[in-house]
Design a protein around this motif. Sequence first.
Motif, PDB file in Angstrom:
ATOM      1  N   SER A  85      96.620  61.270  32.927  1.00  0.00           N
ATOM      2  CA  SER A  85      96.951  62.172  34.034  1.00  0.00           C
ATOM      3  C   SER A  85      96.425  61.689  35.378  1.00  0.00           C
ATOM      4  O   SER A  85      97.012  61.996  36.414  1.00  0.00           O
ATOM      5  N   TYR A  86      95.304  60.968  35.359  1.00  0.00           N
ATOM      6  CA  TYR A  86      94.670  60.546  36.611  1.00  0.00           C
ATOM      7  C   TYR A  86      94.365  59.052  36.589  1.00  0.00           C
ATOM      8  O   TYR A  86      94.004  58.492  35.557  1.00  0.00           O
TER       9      TYR A  86
ATOM     10  N   THR B  85      94.018  60.946  28.996  1.00  0.00           N
ATOM     11  CA  THR B  85      95.276  61.685  28.923  1.00  0.00           C
ATOM     12  C   THR B  85      96.377  61.011  29.742  1.00  0.00           C
ATOM     13  O   THR B  85      97.542  61.383  29.641  1.00  0.00           O
TER      14      THR B  85
ATOM     15  N   ASP C 152      96.894  61.455  41.068  1.00  0.00           N
ATOM     16  CA  ASP C 152      97.429  62.219  39.941  1.00  0.00           C
ATOM     17  C   ASP C 152      98.824  61.736  39.555  1.00  0.00           C
ATOM     18  O   ASP C 152      99.485  62.325  38.713  1.00  0.00           O
TER      19      ASP C 152
ATOM     20  N   ASN D 199     101.539  61.768  41.325  1.00  0.00           N
ATOM     21  CA  ASN D 199     102.608  62.389  42.099  1.00  0.00           C
ATOM     22  C   ASN D 199     102.708  61.759  43.482  1.00  0.00           C
ATOM     23  O   ASN D 199     101.711  61.344  44.062  1.00  0.00           O
TER      24      ASN D 199
ATOM     25  N   TYR E 103      85.882  63.307  32.691  1.00  0.00           N
ATOM     26  CA  TYR E 103      87.109  62.590  32.364  1.00  0.00           C
ATOM     27  C   TYR E 103      86.760  61.426  31.437  1.00  0.00           C
ATOM     28  O   TYR E 103      85.963  60.553  31.816  1.00  0.00           O
TER      29      TYR E 103
END
Length: 88
Positions: A63-64, A61, A84, A86, A34
């Motif tokens: 995303s994390y 990105t 993440d 969510n 990452y």
Amino acid sequence: MREKIDEEVSVVMYYSARRKVALPHVISWRGVEYDVGEIGYHHKVGDGRTLSHIFELVDKTGSYWFRLKFNTDNLHWTLEVVSDGNAY
């Protein structure tokens, strides 16, 4: 989903002599690399004689989100928490 991990990870870090700062650049966790994006938070924590640096950051990105701990006593990196984004 936010998950407590507490696993040692490999980290590529760099040092800027001009800015006088050492920062994580790439995190390798469970076979995936990452690239580090924005570092949102950095602080130091003392535990007895051991000093650790805590970094909260996102990957490039977005995303994390990661919380990394760098132990200055043994120079090991630990991934403490990952999310993440969510709720579940």
